[in-house]
Design an enzyme around this catalytic site. Structure first.
Site, PDB file in Angstrom:
ATOM      1  CE  LYS A 212      -1.989   2.925   2.101  1.00 42.90           C
ATOM      2  NZ  LYS A 212      -1.796   4.374   1.774  1.00 42.90           N
TER       3      LYS A 212
ATOM      4  CD  GLU B  60       9.595  12.513  11.814  1.00 45.80           C
ATOM      5  OE1 GLU B  60       8.425  12.111  11.976  1.00 45.80           O
ATOM      6  OE2 GLU B  60      10.470  11.816  11.288  1.00 45.80           O
TER       7      GLU B  60
ATOM      8  CD  GLU C  34      12.765   0.371   9.670  1.00 45.27           C
ATOM      9  OE1 GLU C  34      13.248   1.370  10.248  1.00 45.27           O
ATOM     10  OE2 GLU C  34      13.399  -0.657   9.478  1.00 45.27           O
TER      11      GLU C  34
ATOM     12  CB  CYS D 218      12.686   8.528   8.883  1.00 46.79           C
ATOM     13  SG  CYS D 218      13.739   7.477   7.875  1.00 46.79           S
TER      14      CYS D 218
HETATM   15  P1  NAD Z   1       1.918   8.296   7.796  1.00 49.15           P
HETATM   16  O1  NAD Z   1       2.057   7.468   9.016  1.00 49.15           O
HETATM   17  O2  NAD Z   1       0.918   9.363   7.790  1.00 49.15           O
HETATM   18  O3  NAD Z   1       1.575   7.373   6.546  1.00 49.15           O
HETATM   19  C1  NAD Z   1       2.383   6.272   6.202  1.00 49.15           C
HETATM   20  C2  NAD Z   1       1.544   5.277   5.450  1.00 49.15           C
HETATM   21  O4  NAD Z   1       0.561   4.760   6.339  1.00 49.15           O
HETATM   22  C3  NAD Z   1       0.784   5.857   4.265  1.00 49.15           C
HETATM   23  O5  NAD Z   1       0.793   4.902   3.229  1.00 49.15           O
HETATM   24  C4  NAD Z   1      -0.623   6.049   4.822  1.00 49.15           C
HETATM   25  O6  NAD Z   1      -1.628   6.010   3.849  1.00 49.15           O
HETATM   26  C5  NAD Z   1      -0.737   4.863   5.753  1.00 49.15           C
HETATM   27  N1  NAD Z   1      -1.701   5.010   6.839  1.00 49.15           N
HETATM   28  C6  NAD Z   1      -2.175   6.169   7.383  1.00 49.15           C
HETATM   29  N2  NAD Z   1      -3.057   5.874   8.377  1.00 49.15           N
HETATM   30  C7  NAD Z   1      -3.123   4.518   8.462  1.00 49.15           C
HETATM   31  C8  NAD Z   1      -3.833   3.610   9.300  1.00 49.15           C
HETATM   32  N3  NAD Z   1      -4.658   4.036  10.261  1.00 49.15           N
HETATM   33  N4  NAD Z   1      -3.636   2.289   9.117  1.00 49.15           N
HETATM   34  C9  NAD Z   1      -2.795   1.841   8.172  1.00 49.15           C
HETATM   35  N5  NAD Z   1      -2.105   2.642   7.335  1.00 49.15           N
HETATM   36  C10 NAD Z   1      -2.262   3.974   7.486  1.00 49.15           C
HETATM   37  O7  NAD Z   1       3.382   8.831   7.494  1.00 49.15           O
HETATM   38  P2  NAD Z   1       3.823   9.720   6.284  1.00 49.15           P
HETATM   39  O8  NAD Z   1       3.401  11.111   6.580  1.00 49.15           O
HETATM   40  O9  NAD Z   1       3.415   9.112   4.997  1.00 49.15           O
HETATM   41  O10 NAD Z   1       5.417   9.576   6.345  1.00 49.15           O
HETATM   42  C11 NAD Z   1       6.199  10.351   7.134  1.00 49.15           C
HETATM   43  C12 NAD Z   1       6.590   9.586   8.366  1.00 49.15           C
HETATM   44  O11 NAD Z   1       7.256   8.378   7.999  1.00 49.15           O
HETATM   45  C13 NAD Z   1       7.583  10.350   9.194  1.00 49.15           C
HETATM   46  O12 NAD Z   1       7.229  10.268  10.543  1.00 49.15           O
HETATM   47  C14 NAD Z   1       8.893   9.632   8.933  1.00 49.15           C
HETATM   48  O13 NAD Z   1       9.850   9.776   9.934  1.00 49.15           O
HETATM   49  C15 NAD Z   1       8.457   8.233   8.746  1.00 49.15           C
HETATM   50  N6  NAD Z   1       9.453   7.464   8.000  1.00 49.15           N
HETATM   51  C16 NAD Z   1      10.222   6.547   8.677  1.00 49.15           C
HETATM   52  C17 NAD Z   1      11.199   5.833   8.019  1.00 49.15           C
HETATM   53  C18 NAD Z   1      12.057   4.823   8.752  1.00 49.15           C
HETATM   54  O14 NAD Z   1      12.734   4.039   8.099  1.00 49.15           O
HETATM   55  N7  NAD Z   1      12.047   4.811  10.066  1.00 49.15           N
HETATM   56  C19 NAD Z   1      11.401   6.022   6.658  1.00 49.15           C
HETATM   57  C20 NAD Z   1      10.619   6.950   5.983  1.00 49.15           C
HETATM   58  C21 NAD Z   1       9.634   7.655   6.675  1.00 49.15           C
END
Ligand code: NAD
Length: 507
Positions: A211, A416, A285, A319
Site C-alpha cells: 500500500k 519531528e 520503521e 526519517c
Molecule cells: P503516515 O504514518 O501518515 O503514513 C504512512 C503510510 O501509512 C501511508 O501509506 C498512509 O496512507 C498509511 N496510513 C495512514 N493511516 C493509516 C492507518 N490508520 N492504518 C494503516 N495505514 C495507514 O506517514 P507519512 O506522513 O506518509 O510519512 C512520514 C513519516 O514516515 C515520518 O514520521 C517519517 O519519519 C516516517 N518514515 C520513517 C522511516 C524509517 O525508516 N524509520 C522512513 C521513511 C519515513
C-alpha cells in the site's frame, strides 16, 4: 518551445515553475534570471489514470472511485489513482495467498532470477522513473536520479543474491517464508521504500500486498509494470492504492501473516495496538529526531557540509534527518556563521531542474505542519535564520531555515518537523552532548563529527540510535541494517537482520 503533449503523455519539459536560486548574490537582467535553468528533458509517459494491481492485472477499484495525485511543484493534477477499499484489499490478499502456494515452493535460485530481472529493468528505466518520482513527490531530480533509483536497483540486486543463500544467512536452521505480507509505505522515498519492503520479502519466498502513500502512488504503479515485464508470477506482488482507510483494511485483514510499516509514530502505534491480540508479525520503521553533534576538534568545513546534507537532503523529508544540531560551545559562532552563509547558496525551486538543491514540499498539509512548528519555535524564544528568496507562486515551498536559541523543551527540539529546518543548540562536554542527544522519545539515527577515533567509539556506544554516522551522514547501503529504538520502531531493514522478519526459522 514546449513539446506537444499527446493525451496520455506528460512531456516533462513543460513545467512552469521557475528555478529560483536562493542566493542573494543572484543577479537579474531585465526580469530574466542570470542563472540558466537546466531542466531534465527525458520524455516519460504518465497515464491520466492508474488502476490497482491485483493478481497480475490492472483492475478498476470496486468502489469506482479515484483520487488526484498532484505535482507539488505546480499543484496540477499529475494523474488520478484508484481508491482501494476493504473489498479490493481482500481481493489482493486472496491473490497473494493463492500465489504463495507456488512461490514459496520455488527454489531460491529461481526466485533470485526474478529479482535480478527486476533490478536490471529498474536500471534500464531509471531515468524515467526518477522523473516520475520527482513530478509526483517534489524531490530534486538530481536526488531521484543519483540516489533513489540506484538504491532501488541495489536493493533488488542485493536480495536477489540472498534468495538461494538463506541456509548461509541462518546456519543450521531452515528458513521458511512467513506467508502473505502487508506492506505500507510513506511518501518521502516512494520507490525506495517499496524496494526496501518488496525485495527481502520476495527473496525469502513470501508474497505481498503493498500500500503506497496517497500523495506518491504513481511510481509504484510504474513498478507494477516492471514486475509484469519481469514476468513475476501473478499475485506474488499486489499493489492497492488509497489513503489511511485502505491501509487500515490491510492491517486488519485476518489472512495477513506479517505487516511491515514505514511511516509516522502515531500511525505505527495504531498498528501495534491492532495486531496486539493476533498472530501477525510486525515491524515498524517510524519517525526520528536525530541529533547531529559537532565537537571542537572536528574538521569544521566538512562537518558543515555534512550538517547541510543531513538536514536539507530531500527537503528534510527524511526519517533520519539530522534536525537537532548540537555544537560544542567553542566553535558555535564559527559553525553558525558558516551554516548561515552556506544556506544562502542552496537553490530552491523547480525540482525538475538538475541544479536544484531543495525542491517542493510534498503536500499542503506537510507545508502547514512545517510552518506551524517554525512559528512555535519563534514563539518559544528561538531566532529564525532564513534566506530571503522569491518562491514560485504555485506549489508548496519552504526556504532552508535555521532556528537558534532552541532549548530541549521547545517543540522544534522535540517534534519531528520533516522539513528543511534545523534547530541549533550547544553543549560543553561529551557527557552533556550524550544526555542532550538521547533526550528524545525517538532513537533512529545520529551523527558525530570529531577528529578523535576514541571519541567516536565512546559516542557511538552511548547514543541510543539505530544508526550512528561518524564524520559523514545519510550514507545508505542495502548490506547495512537500518531501524530504530524507542518510538522510532522495531525490526531492521537491510542486511541479514532485514531478512529475519520475513522467515520462520526451523531447526
Ligand atoms: P503516515 O504514518 O501518515 O503514513 C504512512 C503510510 O501509512 C501511508 O501509506 C498512509 O496512507 C498509511 N496510513 C495512514 N493511516 C493509516 C492507518 N490508520 N492504518 C494503516 N495505514 C495507514 O506517514 P507519512 O506522513 O506518509 O510519512 C512520514 C513519516 O514516515 C515520518 O514520521 C517519517 O519519519 C516516517 N518514515 C520513517 C522511516 C524509517 O525508516 N524509520 C522512513 C521513511 C519515513
Amino acid at each position: 518551445m514546449p513539446r506537444k503533449a499527446s493525451r496520455s503523455i506528460a512531456v516533462v519539459d513543460e513545467h512552469p515553475v521557475a528555478v529560483v536560486p536562493v542566493s542573494e548574490r543572484r543577479l537579474s537582467f531585465g526580469g530574466k534570471w542570470a542563472y540558466a535553468p537546466a531542466p531534465e528533458s527525458v520524455p516519460v509517459k504518465i497515464a491520466p489514470r492508474y488502476e490497482l494491481f491485483v493478481g497480475g492485472k490492472m483492475v478498476a477499484p470496486k468502489s469506482g472511485k479515484y483520487f488526484p495525485s498532484l505535482n507539488p511543484a505546480n499543484e496540477k493534477q499529475l494523474a488520478e489513482v484508484a481508491l482501494g477499499n476493504a473489498a479490493d484489499v481482500a481481493a489482493a490478499v486472496s491473490a497473494a495467498r493463492k500465489a504463495f502456494a507456488k512461490w514459496s515452493k520455488l527454489p531460491g535460485r529461481e526466485r533470485g532470477k526474478y529479482l535480478y530481472r527486476i533490478a536490471r529493468i529498474v536500471q534500464e528505466k531509471a531515468r524515467e522513473l526518477a522523473i516520475v518520482e520527482t513530478m509526483d513527490g517534489g524531490k530534486p531530480i538530481k536526488e531521484s536520479r543519483d540516489f533513489d533509483l540506484p538504491q532501488v536497483a541495489a536493493h533488488f540486486f542485493y536480495h536477489a543474491g540472498w534468495a538461494d543463500k538463506l541456509d548461509y544467512a541462518f546456519p543450521g536452521r531452515k528458513a521458511a517464508p512467513v506467508g502473505v505480507c502487508g506492506q505500507i509505505i510513506p511518501w518521502n522515498f516512494p520507490l525506495l521504500m517499496a524496494a526496501w519492503k518488496l525485495a527481502p520479502a520476495l527473496a525469502c519466498g513470501n508474497t505481498v500486498v503493498l500500500k503506497p502513500a496517497e500523495t506518491t502512488s504513481v511510481s509504484a504503479m510504474h513498478l507494477a509494470e516492471i514486475l509484469r515485464e519481469a514476468e513475476l508470477p501473478d499475485g506474488v506482488v499486489n499493489i492497492v492504492t488509497g489513503a489511511g482507510e485502505t491501509g487500515r483494511a490491510l492491517v486488519e485483514h485476518a489472512d495477513v501473516d506479517k505487516l511491515a510499516f514505514t511511516g509516522s509514530t502515531d500511525v505505527g502505534k495504531l498498528l501495534a495496538k491492532s495486531v496486539a491480540a493476533t498472530k501477525k508479525r510486525l515491524t515498524l520503521e517510524l519517525g526520528g529526531k536525530a541529533a547531529h553533534l559537532i565537537f571542537e576538534d572536528a574538521p569544521i568545513d566538512q562537518a558543515v557540509e555534512g550538517i547541510i546534507n543531513g538536514i536539507f537532503f530531500n527537503q528534510g523529508h527524511v526519517c533520519c534527518a539530522g534536525s537537532r544540531l548540537l555544537v560544542q560551545e567553542g566553535v558555535f559562532a564559527k559553525v553558525l556563521r558558516k551554516l548561515s552563509d552556506r544556506i544562502k547558496t542552496l537553490r530552491v525551486g523547480d525540482p525538475m531542474d538538475k541544479n536544484t538543491d531543495i525542491g517542493a514540499i510534498n503536500s499542503k498539509p506537510q507545508l502547514e505542519k512545517i510552518r506551524e512548528l517554525v512559528q512555535a519555535g519563534v514563539a518559544e524564544g528561538g531566532e529564525l535564520i532564513q534566506t530571503r528568496c522569491a518562491l514560485p507562486a504555485k506549489g508548496y515551498w519552504f526556504p532552508p531555515s535555521l532556528i537558534t536559541g532552541v532549548t530541549a523543551s521547545h517543540r522544534v527540539a522535540q517534534e519531528e518537523i520533516f522539513g528543511p529546518v534545523l534547530s541549533v543548540m550547544t553543549f560543553r562536554t561529551p557527557e552533556e552532548a550524550i544526555e542532550r542527544a538521547n533526550n528524545t522519545p525517538y532513537g533512529l539515527s545520529a551523527g558525530v563529527w570529531t577528529d578523535k577515533g576514541s571519541k567516536i567509539f565512546k559516542m557511538v556506544s552511548k547514543l541510543r540510535a539505530g544508526v550512528v554516522w561518524a564524520n559523514t551522514y545519510n550514507k545508505f547501503d542495502p548490506t547495512s541494517p537500518f531501524g530504530g529504538y524507542k518510538e522510532s520502531g522495531f525490526g531492521r531493514e537491510g542486511g541479514v537482520h532485514g531478512l529475519l522478519p520475513y522467515v520462520r526459522l526451523e531447526s
